[in-house]
Design an enzyme around this catalytic site. Sequence first.
Site, PDB file in Angstrom:
ATOM      1  N   CYS A 184       6.129   5.857   4.446  1.00  0.00           N
ATOM      2  CA  CYS A 184       4.940   5.097   4.043  1.00  0.00           C
ATOM      3  C   CYS A 184       4.225   5.742   2.856  1.00  0.00           C
ATOM      4  CB  CYS A 184       3.972   4.939   5.209  1.00  0.00           C
ATOM      5  SG  CYS A 184       4.642   3.929   6.542  1.00  0.00           S
ATOM      6  N   GLU A 240      -0.132  -4.424  11.777  1.00  0.00           N
ATOM      7  CA  GLU A 240       0.598  -4.020  10.577  1.00  0.00           C
ATOM      8  C   GLU A 240       2.066  -4.433  10.714  1.00  0.00           C
ATOM      9  OE1 GLU A 240      -0.182  -0.341   7.910  1.00  0.00           O
ATOM     10  OE2 GLU A 240       1.212   0.273   9.481  1.00  0.00           O
ATOM     11  N   HIS A 296       3.511  -5.044   3.834  1.00  0.00           N
ATOM     12  CA  HIS A 296       3.455  -5.551   5.205  1.00  0.00           C
ATOM     13  C   HIS A 296       2.997  -7.002   5.201  1.00  0.00           C
ATOM     14  CE1 HIS A 296       3.950  -1.629   7.129  1.00  0.00           C
ATOM     15  NE2 HIS A 296       3.107  -1.146   6.229  1.00  0.00           N
ATOM     16  N   ASP A 310      -4.855 -10.609  -0.012  1.00  0.00           N
ATOM     17  CA  ASP A 310      -3.535 -11.234   0.018  1.00  0.00           C
ATOM     18  C   ASP A 310      -2.790 -11.049  -1.299  1.00  0.00           C
ATOM     19  OD1 ASP A 310      -1.465 -12.714   1.286  1.00  0.00           O
ATOM     20  OD2 ASP A 310      -2.109 -14.523   0.232  1.00  0.00           O
ATOM     21  N   HIS A 311      -1.538 -10.609  -1.172  1.00  0.00           N
ATOM     22  CA  HIS A 311      -0.643 -10.367  -2.309  1.00  0.00           C
ATOM     23  C   HIS A 311      -1.251  -9.380  -3.301  1.00  0.00           C
ATOM     24  CE1 HIS A 311       1.517 -13.739  -0.578  1.00  0.00           C
ATOM     25  NE2 HIS A 311       2.571 -13.286  -1.238  1.00  0.00           N
ATOM     26  N   HIS A 319       0.840  -1.189   0.000  1.00  0.00           N
ATOM     27  CA  HIS A 319       0.000   0.000   0.000  1.00  0.00           C
ATOM     28  C   HIS A 319       0.879   1.245   0.000  1.00  0.00           C
ATOM     29  CE1 HIS A 319      -0.296   0.696   4.679  1.00  0.00           C
ATOM     30  NE2 HIS A 319       0.905   0.336   4.317  1.00  0.00           N
ATOM     31  N   HIS A 352       4.893   0.116  -0.573  1.00  0.00           N
ATOM     32  CA  HIS A 352       5.673  -0.719   0.338  1.00  0.00           C
ATOM     33  C   HIS A 352       4.719  -1.772   0.880  1.00  0.00           C
ATOM     34  CE1 HIS A 352       3.700   1.982   3.184  1.00  0.00           C
ATOM     35  NE2 HIS A 352       3.938   1.077   4.120  1.00  0.00           N
TER      36      HIS A 352
END
Length: 136
Positions: free
Chosen positions: A34, A125, A42, A80-81, A15, A40
């Site tokens: 960020c 996070e 998490h 996810d991903h 994100h 980037h």
Amino acid sequence: MRLTVHRKAHFNAAHRLFKKGWSDEKNFEVFGKCSNPNYHGHNYELTVSVTGEIDPETGFVMDLKRLKDLIYTEVETPFDHKNLNVEVEEFKSLNPTAENIAVVIWNKLRDKLRENLDLQVTLYETPRNFVTYKGE
């Protein structure tokens, strides 16, 4: 007697924290690294907690297999991903902060649970940064 059951899950996602209309400099000032325009990622850890009365017939507050399947369908599969800003509809117009992600997850799950059950979502996070939302 009310009891809380918990189910843990995880997803990996990218994100960028930024506000449209602000310069890159202003975004960096508010969101730091960020706000990287290249995004980037998490490794998010999620705990979903459901509170209610124990059903005298089943002995469950909620069938944890059903909760596992709901989390998989409503959270893991769509998040996810993924690049949350680009690939997840809710975040195309909503800054994907941990706070906003937790609220989105809560809303996606709330409608799938019986009304007499309370729901709480805790989203990590990072191992040290996490938020909790319970619909209040």
